[in-house]
Motif scaffolding. Structure first.
Motif, short mmCIF file in Angstrom:
data_model
loop_
_atom_site.label_atom_id
_atom_site.label_comp_id
_atom_site.label_asym_id
_atom_site.label_seq_id
_atom_site.Cartn_x
_atom_site.Cartn_y
_atom_site.Cartn_z
N ALA A 147 49.23 -27.39 34.17
CA ALA A 147 48.99 -26.14 34.90
C ALA A 147 49.59 -26.18 36.29
CB ALA A 147 47.49 -25.88 34.97
N ASP A 148 49.63 -27.33 36.94
CA ASP A 148 50.16 -27.42 38.30
C ASP A 148 51.58 -27.97 38.34
OD1 ASP A 148 49.54 -29.89 37.39
OD2 ASP A 148 48.58 -30.58 39.26
N ALA A 149 52.28 -27.96 37.24
CA ALA A 149 53.64 -28.52 37.18
C ALA A 149 54.60 -27.66 37.99
CB ALA A 149 54.10 -28.62 35.74
N PRO A 150 55.48 -28.29 38.83
CA PRO A 150 56.48 -27.51 39.57
C PRO A 150 57.63 -27.05 38.64
CG PRO A 150 56.78 -29.84 39.97
CD PRO A 150 55.53 -29.74 39.12
N THR A 151 58.51 -26.27 39.20
CA THR A 151 59.64 -25.71 38.44
C THR A 151 60.93 -26.06 39.15
OG1 THR A 151 58.29 -23.88 37.63
CG2 THR A 151 60.70 -23.62 37.49
N VAL A 152 61.92 -26.50 38.38
CA VAL A 152 63.26 -26.77 38.92
C VAL A 152 64.13 -25.53 38.68
CG1 VAL A 152 65.33 -28.18 38.75
CG2 VAL A 152 63.06 -29.24 38.55
N PHE A 153 64.71 -25.01 39.77
CA PHE A 153 65.67 -23.89 39.68
C PHE A 153 67.06 -24.43 40.00
CE2 PHE A 153 61.67 -21.71 40.58
CZ PHE A 153 61.70 -20.68 39.65
N ALA A 154 68.00 -24.20 39.10
CA ALA A 154 69.39 -24.64 39.31
C ALA A 154 70.31 -23.47 39.02
CB ALA A 154 69.71 -25.83 38.42
N GLY A 155 71.27 -23.27 39.89
CA GLY A 155 72.22 -22.17 39.66
C GLY A 155 73.19 -22.04 40.80
N THR A 156 73.77 -20.85 40.93
CA THR A 156 74.76 -20.59 41.96
C THR A 156 74.83 -19.09 42.21
OG1 THR A 156 77.05 -20.98 42.62
CG2 THR A 156 76.68 -20.34 40.33
N LEU A 157 75.52 -18.75 43.28
CA LEU A 157 75.74 -17.33 43.54
C LEU A 157 76.63 -16.71 42.46
CD1 LEU A 157 76.35 -17.29 47.41
CD2 LEU A 157 74.42 -16.26 46.21
N GLU A 158 76.39 -15.44 42.18
CA GLU A 158 77.22 -14.73 41.20
C GLU A 158 78.66 -14.69 41.72
OE1 GLU A 158 76.72 -10.71 38.56
OE2 GLU A 158 76.43 -10.54 40.73
N PRO A 159 79.66 -15.03 40.90
CA PRO A 159 81.05 -15.01 41.38
C PRO A 159 81.44 -13.61 41.87
CG PRO A 159 80.90 -16.15 39.28
CD PRO A 159 79.56 -15.53 39.52
N SER A 160 82.35 -13.60 42.86
CA SER A 160 82.74 -12.31 43.45
C SER A 160 83.39 -11.38 42.44
CB SER A 160 83.72 -12.57 44.61
OG SER A 160 84.88 -13.25 44.15
N VAL A 161 84.05 -11.96 41.43
CA VAL A 161 84.69 -11.11 40.43
C VAL A 161 83.66 -10.29 39.66
CG1 VAL A 161 84.64 -12.82 38.57
CG2 VAL A 161 86.45 -11.08 38.61
N LEU A 162 82.40 -10.79 39.61
CA LEU A 162 81.34 -10.04 38.96
C LEU A 162 80.54 -9.22 39.96
CD1 LEU A 162 79.94 -12.74 36.47
CD2 LEU A 162 81.77 -11.07 36.11
N ALA A 163 80.40 -9.73 41.15
CA ALA A 163 79.54 -9.06 42.14
C ALA A 163 80.22 -7.86 42.77
CB ALA A 163 79.12 -10.06 43.21
N THR A 164 81.52 -7.91 42.98
CA THR A 164 82.22 -6.86 43.73
C THR A 164 82.89 -5.82 42.84
OG1 THR A 164 84.24 -8.19 43.81
CG2 THR A 164 82.64 -8.46 45.62
N GLY A 165 82.92 -6.00 41.55
CA GLY A 165 83.61 -5.04 40.67
C GLY A 165 85.10 -5.26 40.60
N ASP A 166 85.58 -6.42 41.08
CA ASP A 166 87.01 -6.69 41.02
C ASP A 166 87.51 -6.72 39.57
OD1 ASP A 166 87.03 -6.84 43.72
OD2 ASP A 166 87.03 -9.04 43.83
#
Length: 466
Positions: A147-166
């Motif tokens: 019940a008290d177990a922590p969580t590991v979050f792993a990732g990165t920012l969304e690439p600009s080609v996806l974020a900006t509409g390029d």
């Protein structure tokens, strides 16, 4: 006064057509519209596929990283700070209350990247978080079912080609470039294909009724345009021959009409100028003869004109009964008819009577003692033969007798008042009924043979064609 420049010959044929109303313009626009529609669909598919591929790759790397450090936390061997990788630079260990317990250098000063907590029964789940406008692609891995177990979050920012509409911009630019290229290539290819048509159009614009000797250029090959050019040339050749025939006919007609009119005028003037030397009765008799010849010519000319514009009322005709009835009319020599009963054709009764009368009249004029008429079915044709016992027709003249105003010496001697149009009119009537009329060999005399299609097709009991 301003002079108007002369209109260039054939300028009407070179009138410019608005681009969108021309064939090449319509093809180019249609191709562009179709290409754009197809490219929009393809672009959407590519956009979705590329986005899915990029996110899947990031999530795959994030899943591996999250699983690695989750196992390290369970075993108590997680370093401080957690080292980042080239593809996954945001790593955080977040407790139950959303506090960051450990993080990679790039995420150390950041608040918890997500307050999401995977359930115990599904501890590994992907997440897309957009806390400050720029989205994060994360993989959340709950360290344990506790019940008290922590969580590991792993990732990165969304690439600009996806974020900006390029990606969408690039896809749209590529679609526009391809559409323009396809439209231009279609315009060029159709224009090159239709170039011979423009040349043919200009040449046809130069052709007039007074000069049908010109022919359109025939492009190389056997495609539709080459076939069109050959067909146009064959049509022009037929028109040229027909116009030339009409010219000869007009010249001959003027001569045939001028000669009797001149003779009639001369005889009437003599009767007026020399009343004592000219017999009035002979003058009137000669005038009536000339008038009869003019009337015959006019009647035949009217028949030709009616044949060209009116095909007459068509009906089923018993050709044997028609021939027998016409042969019964009195004449200089007797006519014997041998007709197979039930030979029926489809045609104009009035015109077929005219044709039969012309053949019988011609045979009676040249016969010495009689005329023999034979009618029988041969295959799918009704064959009518008219044979006289006269001097016959030389082989060299057998086609000439069907020309307009052609009269052989024997015909002029036996019938000075004839028009020379009877046999020509008879052949025209035969052709109008999908038949033929010709002169064939015979033991003696002239043999005219008329062939017309049978109304009921091939006769079962008819004579087979040899």
């Amino acid at each position: 006064m301003t002079s108007v420049p002369p209109r260039r010959k054939g300028s009407a044929g070179r009138r410019m057509v608005p681009p969108l109303r021309s064939i090449r313009g319509r093809y180019a626009v249609t191709t562009a519209v179709v290409s754009m529609a197809v490219l929009i669909v393809v672009g959407l598919v590519i956009d979705v596929a590329v986005r899915y591929k990029i996110r899947s790759e990031i999530l795959f790397q994030a899943e591996r990283t999250a699983a690695r450090w989750s196992a390290a936390v369970r075993n108590g061997g997680a370093p401080r700070p957690i080292p980042a990788t080239r593809d996954v630079d945001l790593i955080q260990l977040v407790d139950l209350h959303g506090r960051v317990l450990d993080a990679s250098p790039q995420a150390a000063d950041l608040p918890a990247v997500s307050r999401f907590r995977p359930p115990a029964y599904d501890r590994l789940q992907p997440r897309i978080e957009c806390p400050r406008g720029r989205c994060l692609i994360l993989m959340a891995n709950r360290v344990s079912p506790a019940a008290d177990a922590p969580t590991v979050f792993a990732g990165t920012l969304e690439p600009s080609v996806l974020a900006t509409g390029d990606l969408e911009y690039l896809t749209a630019v590529a679609a526009v470039l391809v559409t323009v290229t396809v439209a231009w290539m279609t315009w060029w290819a159709v224009g090159r294909t239709l170039r011979p048509v423009a040349v043919i159009r200009e040449r046809i614009a130069e052709i007039t009724v007074s000069d049908l000797s010109l022919r359109v250029p025939v492009p190389a090959g056997d495609d539709e345009i080459a076939m069109l050019a050959r067909t146009a040339n064959r049509t022009l050749a037929r028109l040229d021959a027909e116009v030339e025939r009409q010219r000869r006919f007009s010249s001959t007609l003027s001569h045939e009409l001028r000669t009797p009119i001149t003779g009639l005028r001369t005889s009437l003037e003599e009767a007026i100028l020399y009343p004592g030397d000219v017999d009035p009765r002979e003058t009137v008799r000669g005038a009536l003869t000339v008038t009869g010849r003019l009337e015959a010519i006019v009647d035949d000319l009217l028949a030709f004109a009616r044949l060209a514009v009116d095909h007459g009322q068509r009906e089923a005709i018993d050709l044997g009964a028609l021939v027998t009835e016409e042969a019964a009319s009195p004449g200089r020599v007797p006519v014997r008819v041998h007709a197979v009963p039930g030979v029926r054709v489809h045609g104009s009764r009035i015109r077929l009577i005219r044709l039969v009368d012309n053949l019988l009249g011609n045979a009676r004029r040249h016969a010495e003692s009689g005329v023999v008429v034979t009618l029988e079915p041969v295959g799918d044709r009704a064959v009518l033969s008219v044979l006289d016992d006269g001097p016959g027709i030389a082989p060299a003249d057998r086609e000439r007798v069907f020309e307009r105003f052609v009269r052989l010496d024997d015909g002029r001697r036996r019938d000075p008042g004839g028009s020379g149009l009877g046999l020509a009119l008879s052949r025209e009537i035969a052709h109008d009924h999908a038949g033929t009329l010709c002169v064939e060999d015979s033991p003696g005399g002239a043999l005219f043979v008329l062939r017309l299609p049978l109304l009921d097709g091939p006769a079962a009991g008819g004579v087979r064609a040899s």
